[in-house]
Design a protein around this motif. Structure first.
Motif, PDB file in Angstrom:
ATOM      1  N   CYS B 151       0.837  -1.206   0.000  1.00  0.00           N
ATOM      2  CA  CYS B 151       0.000   0.000   0.000  1.00  0.00           C
ATOM      3  C   CYS B 151       0.869   1.250   0.000  1.00  0.00           C
ATOM      4  N   ILE B 152       0.553   2.202  -0.886  1.00  0.00           N
ATOM      5  CA  ILE B 152       1.331   3.445  -0.964  1.00  0.00           C
ATOM      6  C   ILE B 152       0.590   4.625  -0.333  1.00  0.00           C
ATOM      7  N   ASN B 153      -0.452   4.355   0.440  1.00  0.00           N
ATOM      8  CA  ASN B 153      -1.185   5.413   1.186  1.00  0.00           C
ATOM      9  C   ASN B 153      -1.748   6.488   0.275  1.00  0.00           C
ATOM     10  N   CYS B 154      -2.263   6.099  -0.854  1.00  0.00           N
ATOM     11  CA  CYS B 154      -2.686   7.111  -1.821  1.00  0.00           C
ATOM     12  C   CYS B 154      -4.116   7.591  -1.574  1.00  0.00           C
ATOM     13  N   ALA B 155      -4.882   6.852  -0.738  1.00  0.00           N
ATOM     14  CA  ALA B 155      -6.274   7.203  -0.398  1.00  0.00           C
ATOM     15  C   ALA B 155      -7.251   7.057  -1.566  1.00  0.00           C
ATOM     16  N   VAL B 156      -6.830   6.360  -2.618  1.00  0.00           N
ATOM     17  CA  VAL B 156      -7.759   6.090  -3.716  1.00  0.00           C
ATOM     18  C   VAL B 156      -8.927   5.221  -3.222  1.00  0.00           C
ATOM     19  N   CYS B 157      -8.595   4.195  -2.419  1.00  0.00           N
ATOM     20  CA  CYS B 157      -9.648   3.317  -1.897  1.00  0.00           C
ATOM     21  C   CYS B 157     -10.591   4.097  -0.979  1.00  0.00           C
ATOM     22  N   ALA B 174      -7.898   1.343   3.804  1.00  0.00           N
ATOM     23  CA  ALA B 174      -6.434   1.307   3.925  1.00  0.00           C
ATOM     24  C   ALA B 174      -6.004   1.162   5.386  1.00  0.00           C
ATOM     25  N   GLN B 177      -6.753  -2.316   6.585  1.00  0.00           N
ATOM     26  CA  GLN B 177      -5.829  -3.276   5.993  1.00  0.00           C
ATOM     27  C   GLN B 177      -4.476  -3.220   6.701  1.00  0.00           C
ATOM     28  N   CYS B 217      -8.017   0.241  -6.261  1.00  0.00           N
ATOM     29  CA  CYS B 217      -6.645   0.339  -5.752  1.00  0.00           C
ATOM     30  C   CYS B 217      -5.658   0.253  -6.916  1.00  0.00           C
ATOM     31  N   PRO B 218      -4.842   1.289  -7.120  1.00  0.00           N
ATOM     32  CA  PRO B 218      -3.936   1.273  -8.268  1.00  0.00           C
ATOM     33  C   PRO B 218      -2.863   0.198  -8.145  1.00  0.00           C
ATOM     34  N   LEU B 221      -4.292  -4.027  -4.781  1.00  0.00           N
ATOM     35  CA  LEU B 221      -4.440  -4.685  -3.480  1.00  0.00           C
ATOM     36  C   LEU B 221      -5.919  -4.924  -3.244  1.00  0.00           C
TER      37      LEU B 221
HETATM   38  S1  SF4 Z   1      -5.847   2.402  -2.946  1.00  0.00           S
HETATM   39 FE1  SF4 Z   1      -4.455   0.715  -2.532  1.00  0.00          FE
HETATM   40  S2  SF4 Z   1      -2.424   1.650  -2.399  1.00  0.00           S
HETATM   41 FE2  SF4 Z   1      -3.913   3.315  -2.234  1.00  0.00          FE
HETATM   42  S3  SF4 Z   1      -4.241   3.603  -0.013  1.00  0.00           S
HETATM   43 FE3  SF4 Z   1      -5.801   2.159  -0.737  1.00  0.00          FE
HETATM   44  S4  SF4 Z   1      -4.920   0.122  -0.433  1.00  0.00           S
HETATM   45 FE4  SF4 Z   1      -3.242   1.613  -0.311  1.00  0.00          FE
END
Ligand code: SF4
Ligand code: SF4
Ligand code: FES
Lengths: 113, 245
Positions: B151-157, B174, B177, B217-218, B221
């Motif tokens: 996970c890159i903490n991008c907050a897309v999810c 996130a 997870q 999730c890009p 994940l």
């Molecule tokens: S979208 Fe994927 S990579 Fe980005 S914060 Fe959520 S789990 Fe992490």
């Protein structure tokens, strides 16, 4: 404005589960009310049951059976998801639940006509 | 720029806090153009006051996510030709479910605060006198952790999740997870504290398993795996008489 992103199978399965649940919650009281005539007023019930001979009503019944079946199988999938070890086949399982619901309600319709 | 050059019509959200409106920009089409290239072009050639965020440009840092045509995406690795509509138009907005700092820069503070709320950090308990915990790289648990910590903490999810949209207290995919990876870790202590944190009123049991997190999730994940496992673990713990907060 921002349109949230929802066009994917598991979101649709979630929505189908919600909508079928709500529709059943609305339908069931009616259902029991009509059934209660069996005890209180059998003649009225017979009158009502004759009404179910109409094709349109039969089709609506098919819809109800579908909702019930899809809520049942979808619910089983969610129980499995939450209580059994993880399976990567969630989309397949959701599709299977819908397929099984069509099978059950379709059989019901074929028997009814 | 030549007059007949193909152009993209880009609607960009401008404003701060809850106020703002769309502003249109015409951006020349280039080969292999990413959404981040578009935003940078606007800032360099059309309006230097445009605010947005990025750092690595290669999908590592997780800072560049935005809503692109209504869908949350990492912009440095989203190619324009994958997402532009057939009339060459694009809509760019800050990430959903988060406050806006300015223009395309969303405020990620609530997202990270929830990681802490979820106890999604290492809880060391052993001392130098203790045996070193054995970590089996082949075990199924470790394979699960290895995937999830990508996970890159991008907050897309977080932006994709409708449960976050409906419940401001929901910890989100996130954070849950990451808390799950901590819980599974052989070296971690305070396992009950983690379970209490993830099963409270904003916890894992709010999740409706609609999988928008995994869909967007890009890094491909699947936070739903972790959340379903947390549901299972905390439900059994409750049934066996343990506490859930
Ligand atoms: S979208 Fe994927 S990579 Fe980005 S914060 Fe959520 S789990 Fe992490
Ligand atoms: S599966 Fe759960 S965490 Fe993921 S988007 Fe749906 S509600 Fe949110
Ligand atoms: S700029 Fe780092 S992930 Fe996009």
């Amino acid at each position: 404005m921002k349109t949230p992103a929802r066009k994917h199978p598991l979101w649709l399965a979630f929505m189908l589960h919600r909508v079928s649940g709500l529709a059943l919650a609305l339908f069931l009281p009616l259902h029991f009310w009509v059934l209660s005539y069996a005890l209180t007023a059998p003649v009225t019930l017979d009158g009502f049951l004759r009404w179910t001979e109409y094709p349109l009503v039969k089709f609506a019944e098919f819809g109800l059976v579908f909702l019930l079946a899809v809520h049942f199988f979808g619910g089983l999938r969610l129980l499995a998801l939450e209580f059994l070890p993880w399976s990567d086949r969630q989309k397949t399982l959701a599709a299977t639940a819908v397929g099984a619901a069509f099978l059950v309600s379709g059989t019901f319709l074929l028997k009814a006509i | 720029m030549p007059a007949d050059e193909p152009m993209l019509r880009v609607s960009v959200w401008r404003g701060s806090g809850t106020k703002g409106e769309f502003e249109n920009f015409d951006v020349p089409v280039r080969e292999n153009q990413t959404i981040l290239d578009i935003v940078s072009w606007i800032q360099q050639y059309a309006d230097p006051t445009l605010s947005y965020r990025f750092a690595c440009r290669v999908g590592m840092c997780g800072s560049c996510a935005m809503m692109v045509n209504g869908e949350p995406r990492w912009t440095c690795r989203t190619h324009v030709n994958k997402v532009a509509s057939h009339d060459n138009s694009l809509t760019l907005e800050p990430l959903r479910n988060l406050p806006v700092i300015k223009d395309l820069a969303a405020d990620l503070a609530p997202f990270f605060e929830k990681w802490v709320e979820a106890e999604a950090f290492h809880h060391p308990e052993s001392t130098r006198e203790d045996e070193i915990a054995a970590v089996d790289p082949e075990s199924a648990e470790r394979a699960g952790i290895d995937a999830a910590i990508e996970c890159i903490n991008c907050a897309v999810c977080y932006a994709a999740c409708d449960t976050v949209a409906g419940n401001v207290d929901y910890l989100g995919p996130a954070a849950l997870q990451r808390a799950w990876t901590q819980f599974q870790d052989e070296r971690a202590g305070s396992k009950d504290a983690i379970l209490d944190a993830v099963s409270g009123s904003g916890g894992c049991h709010n999740c409706h398993s609609m999988g928008s997190c995994a869909h967007y999730c890009p890094n491909e994940l699947n936070p739903l795996i972790a959340i379903a496992d947390l549901k299972r673990i905390t439900a059994w713990r409750r049934l066996k008489g343990g506490s859930n907060a």
